[in-house]
Structure formats: C-alpha cells, structure tokens
Design a protein around this motif. Structure first.
Motif, short mmCIF file in Angstrom:
data_model
loop_
_atom_site.label_atom_id
_atom_site.label_comp_id
_atom_site.label_asym_id
_atom_site.label_seq_id
_atom_site.Cartn_x
_atom_site.Cartn_y
_atom_site.Cartn_z
N HIS A 1 14.91 -10.78 -43.76
CA HIS A 1 16.06 -11.66 -43.96
C HIS A 1 16.43 -11.79 -45.42
CE1 HIS A 1 15.84 -12.67 -39.75
NE2 HIS A 1 14.55 -12.81 -39.90
N LEU A 2 15.77 -11.01 -46.24
CA LEU A 2 16.07 -11.02 -47.67
C LEU A 2 16.36 -9.59 -48.10
CD1 LEU A 2 13.13 -13.35 -48.62
CD2 LEU A 2 15.52 -13.97 -48.73
N PRO A 3 17.62 -9.20 -48.05
CA PRO A 3 17.98 -7.83 -48.38
C PRO A 3 17.48 -7.43 -49.76
CG PRO A 3 19.86 -9.05 -47.53
CD PRO A 3 18.76 -10.04 -47.74
N GLY A 4 16.86 -6.26 -49.80
CA GLY A 4 16.39 -5.75 -51.08
C GLY A 4 15.03 -6.27 -51.51
N ARG A 5 14.44 -7.11 -50.68
CA ARG A 5 13.11 -7.63 -51.00
C ARG A 5 12.09 -7.03 -50.04
NH1 ARG A 5 13.79 -9.65 -56.02
NH2 ARG A 5 15.34 -11.32 -56.09
N THR A 6 10.90 -6.81 -50.55
CA THR A 6 9.86 -6.24 -49.70
C THR A 6 8.89 -7.33 -49.27
OG1 THR A 6 8.32 -5.82 -51.51
CG2 THR A 6 9.98 -4.14 -51.08
N ASP A 7 8.15 -7.00 -48.23
CA ASP A 7 7.15 -7.97 -47.75
C ASP A 7 6.13 -8.28 -48.84
OD1 ASP A 7 6.12 -5.43 -47.71
OD2 ASP A 7 5.09 -5.65 -45.80
N ASN A 8 5.77 -7.25 -49.60
CA ASN A 8 4.81 -7.44 -50.68
C ASN A 8 5.36 -8.40 -51.73
OD1 ASN A 8 2.18 -6.66 -51.42
ND2 ASN A 8 2.98 -5.36 -53.05
N GLU A 9 6.61 -8.22 -52.04
CA GLU A 9 7.26 -9.07 -53.03
C GLU A 9 7.30 -10.52 -52.55
OE1 GLU A 9 11.16 -8.15 -55.83
OE2 GLU A 9 11.04 -7.36 -53.82
N VAL A 10 7.70 -10.68 -51.30
CA VAL A 10 7.78 -12.02 -50.73
C VAL A 10 6.40 -12.68 -50.72
CG1 VAL A 10 8.25 -13.32 -48.63
CG2 VAL A 10 9.80 -11.51 -49.34
N LYS A 11 5.43 -11.89 -50.32
CA LYS A 11 4.06 -12.40 -50.26
C LYS A 11 3.57 -12.84 -51.64
CE LYS A 11 1.05 -9.25 -49.51
NZ LYS A 11 0.37 -8.18 -48.79
N ASN A 12 3.80 -11.98 -52.64
CA ASN A 12 3.39 -12.32 -53.99
C ASN A 12 4.11 -13.55 -54.51
OD1 ASN A 12 1.51 -10.29 -54.33
ND2 ASN A 12 3.01 -8.81 -55.03
N PHE A 13 5.39 -13.62 -54.22
CA PHE A 13 6.17 -14.77 -54.68
C PHE A 13 5.67 -16.05 -54.02
CE2 PHE A 13 10.17 -17.36 -54.37
CZ PHE A 13 10.21 -17.72 -55.71
N TRP A 14 5.34 -15.93 -52.77
CA TRP A 14 4.80 -17.09 -52.05
C TRP A 14 3.48 -17.55 -52.69
CZ3 TRP A 14 6.30 -20.40 -48.28
CH2 TRP A 14 5.32 -21.21 -47.73
N ASN A 15 2.60 -16.58 -52.88
CA ASN A 15 1.27 -16.94 -53.39
C ASN A 15 1.31 -17.44 -54.83
OD1 ASN A 15 -0.21 -16.43 -51.04
ND2 ASN A 15 -0.28 -14.24 -51.50
N SER A 16 2.23 -16.91 -55.61
CA SER A 16 2.23 -17.27 -57.02
C SER A 16 3.09 -18.49 -57.32
CB SER A 16 2.70 -16.09 -57.87
OG SER A 16 4.01 -15.73 -57.53
N CYS A 17 4.14 -18.70 -56.56
CA CYS A 17 5.06 -19.79 -56.90
C CYS A 17 5.19 -20.85 -55.81
CB CYS A 17 6.45 -19.22 -57.20
SG CYS A 17 6.47 -18.10 -58.58
N ILE A 18 5.68 -20.42 -54.66
CA ILE A 18 6.05 -21.41 -53.64
C ILE A 18 4.85 -22.23 -53.18
CG2 ILE A 18 7.10 -21.73 -51.38
CD1 ILE A 18 8.66 -19.23 -51.78
N LYS A 19 3.75 -21.53 -53.00
CA LYS A 19 2.54 -22.20 -52.53
C LYS A 19 2.17 -23.37 -53.46
CE LYS A 19 -1.87 -20.46 -50.75
NZ LYS A 19 -2.69 -19.23 -50.74
N LYS A 20 2.18 -23.07 -54.74
CA LYS A 20 1.82 -24.11 -55.71
C LYS A 20 2.83 -25.24 -55.70
CE LYS A 20 -0.47 -20.71 -58.57
NZ LYS A 20 -0.24 -19.74 -59.64
N LYS A 21 4.08 -24.86 -55.56
CA LYS A 21 5.13 -25.88 -55.57
C LYS A 21 4.95 -26.84 -54.39
CE LYS A 21 9.19 -24.49 -57.04
NZ LYS A 21 10.54 -23.90 -57.06
N LEU A 22 4.67 -26.26 -53.22
CA LEU A 22 4.49 -27.11 -52.04
C LEU A 22 3.27 -28.01 -52.19
CD1 LEU A 22 5.35 -24.64 -49.12
CD2 LEU A 22 6.76 -26.45 -50.07
N ILE A 23 2.21 -27.43 -52.71
CA ILE A 23 0.99 -28.23 -52.90
C ILE A 23 1.25 -29.37 -53.86
CG2 ILE A 23 -1.34 -28.17 -53.87
CD1 ILE A 23 -1.62 -25.35 -52.69
N SER A 24 2.01 -29.07 -54.92
CA SER A 24 2.30 -30.13 -55.89
C SER A 24 3.16 -31.23 -55.28
CB SER A 24 2.99 -29.54 -57.12
OG SER A 24 4.32 -29.20 -56.80
#
Length: 327
Positions: free
Chosen positions: A94-117
């Motif tokens: 659902h994100l044109p031009g983005r790969t699963d690896n990219e999404v996964k990395n972005f999740w682990n490095s940014c979103i995850k921390k943001k949600l936890i905070s």
DNA sequence: AAGTCGTGCAACCGCGCCCCA
DNA sequence: GTGGGGCGCGGTTGCACGACT
C-alpha cells in the motif's frame, strides 16, 4: 552457512559493489528474472540467487521511492499495522515504491519508539499496562486527516480536571447528515462493502458504503452526535459470521461525569446477516456471549479500544487480506 | 583527536509455502 | 504421497556513520 539454492557455488556475501549492481541491473533489464537461481550464473555474479533477488527488490528496482517516509506514509503504516500486524510485505503493497524491508526498518527504528513514547504497545496499539492503570483514557476524534483509524487514544493526566476529557467529546466537528439523527444502533458490515444503520428494533434504515462509515467511524463514539445503544462490528465471511457488540447506552460525557459506567461487550458468533444487511439477531440461540462490566469512576475507554482492536485483529486475518485496502 | 555509543539500514538467515516430477 | 527446488516473508545481524564524551 550459505543458501541451499547455491551451496555448490562460490558465493560472495556482504555489501554489493557498484560493479555487481551494474551487472545485475544490466542482466535483469535485458533478460528479466524468470528464475532467480539462474540469474547469478548468467549475469556473471558470484552471488546466490536469493541475494540477487533481495538486492534487486530492495535497492535496484527502478520504481523504488527514495528518501525518508512522509507523515502520510507513516500514518498508513500505523493504521495497517494496527490491523495486520508485522506483515510487512502486505503493508508495503500500500506504499508505492517502498519495500517490505524498508517499512520494517522504518517501523523498528522510528514508529515503534514513537508509539512506546506515547504509552502505546507497538504490537497491539493499545495502552501499555503501565499506562493503563495510571491514566484514564479518552477516545477522541481522529485528528489525523489521512487516517482511517477508528479511535485515537490520548492519555488523560490522572489528576487533571475531568473537563479535560469531556472537552474531547464536546468539540468534535459536526457529522455528515446521513449519520446525524441516528437510530440507536449501527451495524458495520466491516468486511463487505455495505454498512447498515439499524433502528431500535433492528430494522435496517440505511446502508452506508464501507468507506463512508470508516471515514466517519469516530462518530460512532461521539455522544455529541448520538447516543447509540450499540456499536456492532461484524464479519460475514462465508461460513464465519461474527459480531462484536458494544452496548454504549450511556456512552456520553454526561454519564462519564456521573462515574458509574457499564460497557457490555457481546461477542456473538453464528449470527448471520443477509446481503441486504438485515439483522437476524434472534436466529441463533447458541451464541457465545461475553460481557464485561466496569464499575469504575474512571471509565476506561482505553479498554474499549482494546476490545475493538482485538476484534479486528484476532478474528480472521484472512479477511483482512481481502479487505479493500486499496486506498 | 581518539574512543565509545547509538542509530539506521542493507543484507543474511531460517522457515514455510507452492509447484512439480 | 513425497521429496526437492524455488521463492517469499519476517526476524535478526552486523556494518557504517554520526553524535557525544
């Protein structure tokens, strides 16, 4: 240990050199990649097919979008992850031009921390237990314009005046005409395309497109608009029929102030909804029903989200795959 | 300037599914 | 029915690099 597919070959591992990229790119542009296992041999690469595939998908593909994720993309990831969990490939679709690896990395490095905070469990998107007890939660209007989230929760400072919480409800924008003046029940045929508003006696009054319901899903819990007796989320997926029902008779700021709240969650399996959305709720006597009651002065609306979310997540992920997630 | 730490991300690994002989 | 090859996916690792001390 190398990959099984290339155990007989001399395999180079690690970072790709520009020369290797060039070879792979040239080969795939010319011949395509019908069989990844044969790509390295014909492309003159001492890599395994799996490595070539990964390099192409994650780095060399011409349609890849470069640069950091936008706020909109971030919200899409959060919303879909809320439902699908760590299914990165599905999310990436659902994100044109983005790969699963990219999404996964972005999740682990940014979103995850943001949600936890924010005190949210990144896996369940519900309040972390440490926050749940120490704060009352409010369900507020979904502020994010691009989000299809049903609820956005915000923590309520424990000793803050209760008006703070109530304010969230009273400042919601006006709903569209077809949702105002509501009957006392909404049935969302979640995984189909029609949603139905039911009258008190269960008769269908109005069918709504799924998108419309989701766009205005926050209205469900807005006592400013209405005071529904129940919110029902149902799935009629061939043989699997279920309904989650939240009786929210007193789901209003007024009653919240009064303190005592009762939230009844009924999970009713085996109900059927015909394709016109009519509710044959008396049809099944063998339904599983679960009731949860709260007698707390601080009604934990966070729990409501937990319940709803878990219903979304747990019932049938296969249905989720078939959702019209094609935004 | 040198060492340490934290972070982001590319790449690898193992597992499971599908297809075919 | 079964075993092997190919592929896709999610989890994990390890490196590069910038920030900090």
């Amino acid at each position: 240990m190398g990959h099984r597919c290339c155990s007989k070959q001399k395999i180079k591992r690690g970072l790709w050199s520009p020369e290797e990229d060039e070879k792979l790119l040239r080969y795939i542009n010319t011949h395509g990649h019908k069989s990844w296992s044969s790509v390295p041999k014909f492309a003159g690469l001492q890599r395994c097919g799996k490595s070539c595939r990964l390099r192409w998908i994650n780095y060399l593909r011409p349609d890849l979008k470069r640069g950091s994720f936008t706020a909109e993309e971030e919200q899409i990831i959060i919303d879909i992850h809320r439902i699908l969990g760590n299914r990165w490939a599905q999310i990436a679709k659902h994100l044109p031009g983005r790969t699963d690896n990219e999404v996964k990395n972005f999740w682990n490095s940014c979103i995850k921390k943001k949600l936890i905070s924010q005190g949210l469990d990144p896996q369940t998107h519900t309040l972390l237990s440490s926050h749940r007890r120490s704060s009352a939660c409010t369900i507020s209007n979904n502020i994010h314009q691009n989000s299809n989230s049903i609820f956005i929760m915000s923590s309520h400072i424990p000793n803050a005046p209760f008006e703070t919480t109530c304010q969230t409800f009273s400042t919601l924008p006006k709903p569209p005409p077809n949702i105002v003046q509501t009957p006392s029940s909404i049935v969302s045929s979640e995984f189909q395309t029609l949603s139905t508003i039911l009258s008190d006696d269960g008769e269908p009054l109005q069918h709504l497109p799924y998108e419309l319901l989701m766009e205005n899903a926050t209205n469900i819990c807005s006592p400013t608009y209405m005071n529904p007796s129940a919110v029902e989320l149902c799935n009629d997926d061939n043989n699997v029929n279920w309904v989650s029902r939240l009786n929210v008779h007193d789901f209003s700021a007024q009653t919240l102030e009064e303190g005592a709240q009762v939230l009844q969650v009924q999970q009713e399996k085996g109900k059927t909804f015909d394709d016109k959305g009519s509710d044959v709720r008396e049809a099944n006597k063998g339904n599983l029903e679960t009731s949860v009651s709260f007698e707390s002065s601080n009604f934990d609306l966070g729990f409501l989200e937990s319940v709803l979310t878990s219903e979304f997540i747990s019932h049938d992920l296969n249905c989720m795959d078939e959702l019209a997630w094609n935004f």
